[in-house]
Write a protein that holds these residues in place. Structure first.
Motif, mmCIF file in Angstrom:
data_model
loop_
_atom_site.group_PDB
_atom_site.id
_atom_site.type_symbol
_atom_site.label_atom_id
_atom_site.label_comp_id
_atom_site.label_asym_id
_atom_site.label_seq_id
_atom_site.Cartn_x
_atom_site.Cartn_y
_atom_site.Cartn_z
ATOM 1 N N GLU A 96 -104.158 -4.050 -57.561
ATOM 2 C CA GLU A 96 -103.851 -5.080 -58.556
ATOM 3 C C GLU A 96 -102.359 -5.134 -58.846
ATOM 4 O OE1 GLU A 96 -105.078 -6.463 -63.093
ATOM 5 O OE2 GLU A 96 -106.257 -4.921 -62.055
ATOM 6 N N SER A 154 -101.663 0.303 -68.048
ATOM 7 C CA SER A 154 -101.942 -1.129 -68.146
ATOM 8 C C SER A 154 -100.694 -1.995 -68.024
ATOM 9 C CB SER A 154 -102.636 -1.440 -69.477
ATOM 10 O OG SER A 154 -103.853 -0.747 -69.598
ATOM 11 N N ALA A 155 -99.573 -1.512 -68.548
ATOM 12 C CA ALA A 155 -98.351 -2.308 -68.515
ATOM 13 C C ALA A 155 -97.895 -2.608 -67.096
ATOM 14 C CB ALA A 155 -97.237 -1.591 -69.284
ATOM 15 N N ILE A 215 -106.205 0.283 -58.861
ATOM 16 C CA ILE A 215 -105.119 -0.178 -59.728
ATOM 17 C C ILE A 215 -103.896 -0.546 -58.896
ATOM 18 C CG2 ILE A 215 -103.544 0.502 -61.575
ATOM 19 C CD1 ILE A 215 -105.794 2.226 -62.705
ATOM 20 N N MET A 232 -99.813 -3.482 -64.702
ATOM 21 C CA MET A 232 -100.635 -4.574 -64.172
ATOM 22 C C MET A 232 -100.423 -5.874 -64.929
ATOM 23 S SD MET A 232 -104.143 -2.418 -63.554
ATOM 24 C CE MET A 232 -103.922 -1.310 -64.953
ATOM 25 N N ASP A 233 -99.711 -5.830 -66.012
ATOM 26 C CA ASP A 233 -99.499 -6.995 -66.859
ATOM 27 C C ASP A 233 -98.496 -7.949 -66.208
ATOM 28 O OD1 ASP A 233 -98.964 -8.849 -68.830
ATOM 29 O OD2 ASP A 233 -98.454 -7.368 -70.373
ATOM 30 N N ARG A 267 -97.399 2.856 -73.426
ATOM 31 C CA ARG A 267 -98.078 3.449 -72.286
ATOM 32 C C ARG A 267 -99.518 3.765 -72.667
ATOM 33 N NH1 ARG A 267 -92.734 5.959 -72.018
ATOM 34 N NH2 ARG A 267 -91.861 5.775 -69.921
ATOM 35 N N ASP A 268 -100.380 3.845 -71.648
ATOM 36 C CA ASP A 268 -101.751 4.275 -71.901
ATOM 37 C C ASP A 268 -102.248 5.071 -70.700
ATOM 38 O OD1 ASP A 268 -102.534 2.422 -69.925
ATOM 39 O OD2 ASP A 268 -103.025 0.886 -71.408
ATOM 40 N N VAL A 304 -104.230 4.430 -68.275
ATOM 41 C CA VAL A 304 -104.410 3.774 -66.976
ATOM 42 C C VAL A 304 -103.193 2.959 -66.560
ATOM 43 C CG1 VAL A 304 -106.920 3.719 -67.203
ATOM 44 C CG2 VAL A 304 -105.568 1.771 -68.026
ATOM 45 N N THR A 312 -98.010 5.453 -67.415
ATOM 46 C CA THR A 312 -99.099 6.236 -68.008
ATOM 47 C C THR A 312 -98.587 7.152 -69.106
ATOM 48 O OG1 THR A 312 -98.857 7.905 -66.262
ATOM 49 C CG2 THR A 312 -100.542 6.200 -65.931
#
Length: 327
Positions: free
Chosen positions: A151, A90-91, A148, A93-94, A85-86, A88, A126
């Motif tokens: 996307e 990111s996972a 986000i 949107m991957d 997790r991060d 934003v 997140t």
């Protein structure tokens, strides 16, 4: 002696009579199964606070979806739990992320025989557990989050989701997602708006289900339990933004809200029997205080009676099996 002229009990005299005069029906097609898939699992992981519910592997999720299709459920709503997790998410949107892979897996398994739905939100992805990105002051940034969501929505549609469920309660989320989908050519992808989603004490078991990293609470963006008229406003905004369907969440403690929404909506209405509502029934049944099967059936029927066209419930598969037995 004076006897009653009106005898409503005449219409309750037998199972056949009650079936004939029932005002509300409950069928497998009314049920949607929420399901969790966790990245990196080699076998299903039981969720202790939700007996009978698991975090799936990719393979067991496909099996659960196939069973749901065979039973004639209305749909399956997918939630993904990534290994990393991060800030934003990111996972989420991957294209190769856990949720998008799960959507592709399930769609390949069931095709168009079962409606494949996916959660458009950041809380599972997140490292702070909020449904959006945070600004420098630690507050959820509504408009940065919308970018986000747009996307994520396009990626989920590309993965094969029939229906997208934006659940973050960001202002304008339906309009932004609809615009992004249409611009990318996904004009047939349906948006099921979590239109009236309340900050509820009954979400607790869901936190375990998605291994939530939440710090603080979500009261600045989810609705206040005290408010009823505000739900009408939220639903009307989502309808104006192009929602194809709308949802009330939670269900059992908000049947008045559900009734209000069903009365005003000109699109299908869903309600989500959430984790804590499910867990309460399971706990009471485990203690022998209530009849589990009867309580689950009655609770979902009550949600239908209040106005839900479809009900998300963790008991969907089991309940559909019972309904099939009863035919």
């Amino acid at each position: 002696m004076s006897f009653p002229a009106q005898r409503p009990r005449r219409l309750r005299t037998s199972p056949a009579m009650r079936r004939l005069t029932a005002e509300t029906s409950l069928e497998a097609r009314h049920l949607i199964l929420p399901a969790f898939v966790r990245e990196g699992l080699s076998e299903p992981n039981p969720i202790t606070s939700m007996p009978g519910v698991v975090q799936h592997t990719r393979d067991t999720l496909k099996a659960a979806a196939a069973e749901a299709a065979e039973l004639g459920l209305g749909g399956i709503m997918l939630f993904g739990i990534p290994e990393q997790r991060d800030a934003v998410g990111s996972a989420g949107m991957d294209p190769q992320g856990v949720l998008n892979q799960a959507i592709s897996d399930v769609r390949a398994e069931v095709g168009d025989d079962l409606i494949v739905m996916s959660d458009v939100c950041l809380d599972e992805f997140t490292d702070h557990g909020h449904c959006g990105v945070l600004d420098d002051a630690g507050r959820v940034d509504n408009d940065a989050t919308l970018e986000i969501y747009a996307e994520m929505a396009v990626q989920q549609a590309a993965a094969g989701a029939h229906v997208l469920g934006p659940s973050g309660m960001m202002d304008g989320q339906v309009a932004v997602i609809r615009q992004a989908l249409d611009a990318a050519g996904w004009t047939d992808t349906v948006v099921l708006a979590y239109a009236a989603k309340y900050a509820s004490a009954f979400y607790g078991p869901f936190r375990e289900a998605v291994d939530s990293q939440l710090k603080g609470d979500r009261r600045t963006y989810q609705m206040d339990a005290a408010n009823r008229r505000e739900a009408v406003r939220e639903v009307e905004l989502d309808l104006a933004e192009g929602a194809d369907m709308v949802m009330v969440k939670p269900a059992m403690s908000y049947l008045d809200i559900l009734s209000d929404v069903a009365a005003l909506s000109d699109v299908p209405v869903s309600a989500y029997q959430i984790s804590g509502e499910y867990a309460m029934i399971e706990a009471a049944a485990a203690n022998g205080w209530i009849d589990r099967r009867a309580a689950i059936t009655e609770s979902v029927l009550g949600i239908r009676r209040a106005g839900a066209d479809t009900v998300l419930t963790y008991a969907a598969t089991e309940l559909a099996g019972w309904l099939t037995e009863g035919k």
